[in-house]
Design an enzyme around this catalytic site. Sequence first.
Site, PDB file in Angstrom:
ATOM      1  N   HIS A 131       0.936  -1.286   0.069  1.00  0.00           N
ATOM      2  CA  HIS A 131       0.050   0.086  -0.215  1.00  0.00           C
ATOM      3  C   HIS A 131       0.964   1.325   0.185  1.00  0.00           C
ATOM      4  CE1 HIS A 131      -3.090  -2.737   1.077  1.00  0.00           C
ATOM      5  NE2 HIS A 131      -4.016  -1.745   0.729  1.00  0.00           N
ATOM      6  N   LYS A 135      -0.632   4.892   4.414  1.00  0.00           N
ATOM      7  CA  LYS A 135      -1.542   3.856   5.128  1.00  0.00           C
ATOM      8  C   LYS A 135      -1.095   3.738   6.401  1.00  0.00           C
ATOM      9  CE  LYS A 135      -3.911  -0.101   4.793  1.00  0.00           C
ATOM     10  NZ  LYS A 135      -5.360   0.151   5.230  1.00  0.00           N
TER      11      LYS A 135
END
Length: 234
Positions: A131, A135
Amino acid sequence: MNIALLGYGRMGKSIEAIALTRNHSISLKITDATDTYDFSTTDVAIDFSVPTAAVSNIKKALDAGVPVISGTTGWLEHYRDILEYCNSKNGTFLYASNFSLGVNIFFEINKRLSELIANFPEYAIDMEEIHHTKKLDAPSGTAITLAEQIIDNTNYKKWTLDKANADEIHIEAKRIPDVPGTHEITYNSDIDAISIKHTAHNRQGFAMGAVIAAEWIKDKKGVFTMQDVLQINV
C-alpha cells in the site's frame, strides 16, 4: 441522497467525486474531531477516517439514527462492541475491509482455494500486501480478512508479520508511494506453487463500492456486509 463524509482525506475526496456524479449531495465533511457533527440533513454516513477516530465516528452516527458504513481499518478490536452498540440503538451498520467489487470476488476465490488446499499440507502459505506510505495500519484490513478466511478453512492458527511458525501465515506488509493496494497469496510446495493476486489500479473501485453500499443500506436496519450488498454467496 445526502451523504456525510466522516474523514475527508484522499478516499473521502474520491467518494465525494463519485457520489456527485451519481446525483447525491454531501451534507457533512468531518476532517477533525473538533468539527461539528450535524447529521440533521444526512441520510447515510461513510467513515473513511483513521483508526483512532473510527469508533467515535460510528457511534456518533448511530446515536443520530443515521446508517453508517465504515472502511477504516486498524480499529477492529472494537468491532464486537460496535455491533452490540448498533443493535442497542436499533441502528444500521456495515463494515468492509475493502469495498472494491474485484476484491470481494477475490475474497470468494480465496475462500474456495483455501478449502481445496486444506487437504494438502505440503503447501505452505505466504501473503504479501503493498500500500501507499500514508496507510497507517499494517497489515491492511484486506490482508487480515484474507488471512482469517484461510485460518477458518485450514489448520493455520494465526497470522503474523514476523517470521512464521509452521501453523502461522506470514504477511509481508510493504509501504511504497502511490500504490493503491496489491494483495497476493502464494501456496508453495517443493514441486510447484499456486498464486492468486489482486491489484488495484486506483481508488475509484473502492470509492464506487462505498457509494453503492451507501445507496443500498439507506432505509435498512441491522448489521450488514458487502456480501449482502453485492449478493455474493447469500
